[in-house]
Design an enzyme around this catalytic site. Structure first.
Site, short mmCIF file in Angstrom:
data_model
loop_
_atom_site.label_atom_id
_atom_site.label_comp_id
_atom_site.label_asym_id
_atom_site.label_seq_id
_atom_site.Cartn_x
_atom_site.Cartn_y
_atom_site.Cartn_z
N CYS A 51 4.51 57.62 33.24
CA CYS A 51 5.56 57.74 32.10
C CYS A 51 6.84 58.11 32.86
O CYS A 51 6.96 59.00 33.89
CB CYS A 51 5.37 59.02 31.39
SG CYS A 51 6.37 59.51 30.02
N GLN B 155 12.49 75.84 30.16
CA GLN B 155 13.31 74.35 29.69
C GLN B 155 12.65 73.43 30.56
O GLN B 155 12.70 73.50 31.72
CB GLN B 155 14.77 74.43 29.73
CG GLN B 155 15.41 75.22 28.67
CD GLN B 155 15.66 76.83 29.13
OE1 GLN B 155 15.43 77.33 30.07
NE2 GLN B 155 16.05 77.68 27.98
N GLU C 232 11.79 90.02 24.84
CA GLU C 232 10.91 88.97 24.65
C GLU C 232 9.30 89.43 23.99
O GLU C 232 8.92 90.49 24.71
CB GLU C 232 10.67 88.27 25.72
CG GLU C 232 9.76 87.55 26.15
CD GLU C 232 9.59 85.93 25.03
OE1 GLU C 232 8.45 85.72 24.70
OE2 GLU C 232 10.80 85.78 24.84
N ASN D 105 18.37 82.86 21.95
CA ASN D 105 17.85 81.53 22.25
C ASN D 105 16.14 81.44 21.49
O ASN D 105 15.13 81.32 22.18
CB ASN D 105 17.36 81.31 23.83
CG ASN D 105 17.00 80.03 24.23
OD1 ASN D 105 17.33 78.83 23.59
ND2 ASN D 105 16.22 80.08 25.54
N CYS E 96 17.77 74.47 20.09
CA CYS E 96 17.03 73.15 20.62
C CYS E 96 16.89 72.47 18.89
O CYS E 96 16.31 71.58 18.97
CB CYS E 96 15.52 73.60 20.93
SG CYS E 96 14.51 74.44 19.99
#
Length: 358
Positions: free
Chosen positions: A71, A195, A245, A290, A317
């Site tokens: 790929c 990411q 988080e 985020n 995103c």
């Protein structure tokens, strides 16, 4: 795929501009692009085929394995590992999971790589039945992949379209992969989010730091902070920075990075970002969010609307949920935005949005 990269980027710019047009006028910063191939630092490969001839890639409509070892979006260091991993599957007699028949053991192999070539490998298994064989044959794999740093097994027993389970079994002394980003070194545990495009991630953190420096807040929150990328890059020793988080593993990694970089006035808290905001006595001058693709949602957006926060840096995103969240925050003006081509060869992209209280 099959469309030249420049055209892909132009289409993304138009799609994002259309979604955010109701919240303008705004200034668009130049789009950030990077390599259109060989950029992805993590591979989530479905294991199909047979124990003797496994495939690593995806499943077709009949749930048969389609091999994608070549790929083009995967980093070359990942592609170079896959033949040895395939050979190991046969040697350790790891039977690929047969979805239609609900039989077999090995569901996925997850491979992550750092810019300096260190590799994390995770086997996603149906049960712990194969753990002993994996341990027995690991020296064989290490001989062929000396760059292999972290190895673990994740147990996902359910017959569902869920990649990972709750149980992670370490199979190496090292428990985390170090991702160097300039002066900051992030530490990625087995379940840590980072990411998938390292080059674009560096630019994203730099953009947040530049906007943060421009407004010079005394207090900053980084909500959904993961392993602390935004918080660590925005810390300058003078402002108070708090990262939040839900993953305790990620918080431990963020604290380690802060200690190694000798950053002052930085704190990390394990907890739900929404509940942290709702239970806080004071709002920050600047917040960085985020969130996952679903966005921050109505509760947190309403909290920001009522708060005294002056500036929000929103890393998204999913521009559709970004637009929905902006609609819930009419007291803020979308003053600047920037598209980052985090996911070439797809319709997806990252958007950095700068919100200022009107």
């Amino acid at each position: 795929m099959g469309t030249d990269h420049a055209t892909q980027v132009t289409r993304k710019e138009r799609a994002c501009a259309d979604l955010l047009a109701p919240f303008g006028p705004l200034r668009w910063e130049p789009t950030v692009t990077g390599p259109e191939a060989g950029f992805r630092n993590k591979a989530k490969m479905v294991v199909g085929g047979t124990m003797e001839n496994p495939t690593l890639g995806i499943l077709d409509r009949e749930r048969r394995g389609v091999d994608l070892r070549g790929c083009g979006i995967l980093q070359p260091d990942i592609r170079a590992c896959l033949p040895a991993i395939s050979s190991f599957i046969s040697r350790a007699r790891l039977r690929p999971y047969d979805v239609p028949n609900r039989s077999g053991e090995l569901k996925y192999v997850l491979v992550s790589v750092t810019p300096d070539g260190a590799v994390m490998l995770r086997f996603v298994l149906r049960s712990q039945e194969a753990i002993a064989r994996i341990r027995k044959h690991l020296p064989y794999l290490r001989d062929r992949l000396p760059q292999l740093h972290v190895v673990s097994a994740n147990i996902q027993p359910e017959h569902k379209a869920i990649i990972e389970g709750d149980l992670e079994i370490p199979l190496s002394d090292a428990r985390s992969l170090t991702m160097p980003l300039g002066k900051i070194h992030l530490h990625l545990g087995a379940k840590s989010f980072f990411q998938t495009n390292t080059h674009i991630a560096q630019t994203m953190y730099a953009q947040a730091r530049a906007w943060c420096d421009e407004f010079a807040p005394s207090t900053v929150w980084d909500l959904y902070c993961g392993v602390g990328g935004f918080a660590l890059h925005c810390a300058d020793g003078t402002r108070t920075v708090t990262g939040v988080e839900v993953s305790r593993e990620a918080i431990e990694s963020a604290r380690r990075s802060a200690d190694e970089a000798a950053l002052a006035n930085v704190d990390f808290i394990a907890g739900d970002a929404e509940q942290f905001a709702l239970s806080s006595d004071r709002a920050p001058e600047l917040a960085i969010v985020n969130p996952p693709r679903r966005g921050i949602g109505s509760t947190l957006a309403d909290w920001f609307e009522r708060s005294t926060t002056e500036t929000v840096i929103y890393s998204s995103c999913n521009a559709k949920t970004l637009a929905a969240d902006l609609d819930r925050m009419p007291s803020f003006t979308l003053s600047r935005a920037r598209l980052l081509d985090m996911f070439p060869q797809s319709d997806h992209y990252e958007t950095m949005a700068l919100l200022r209280r009107s």
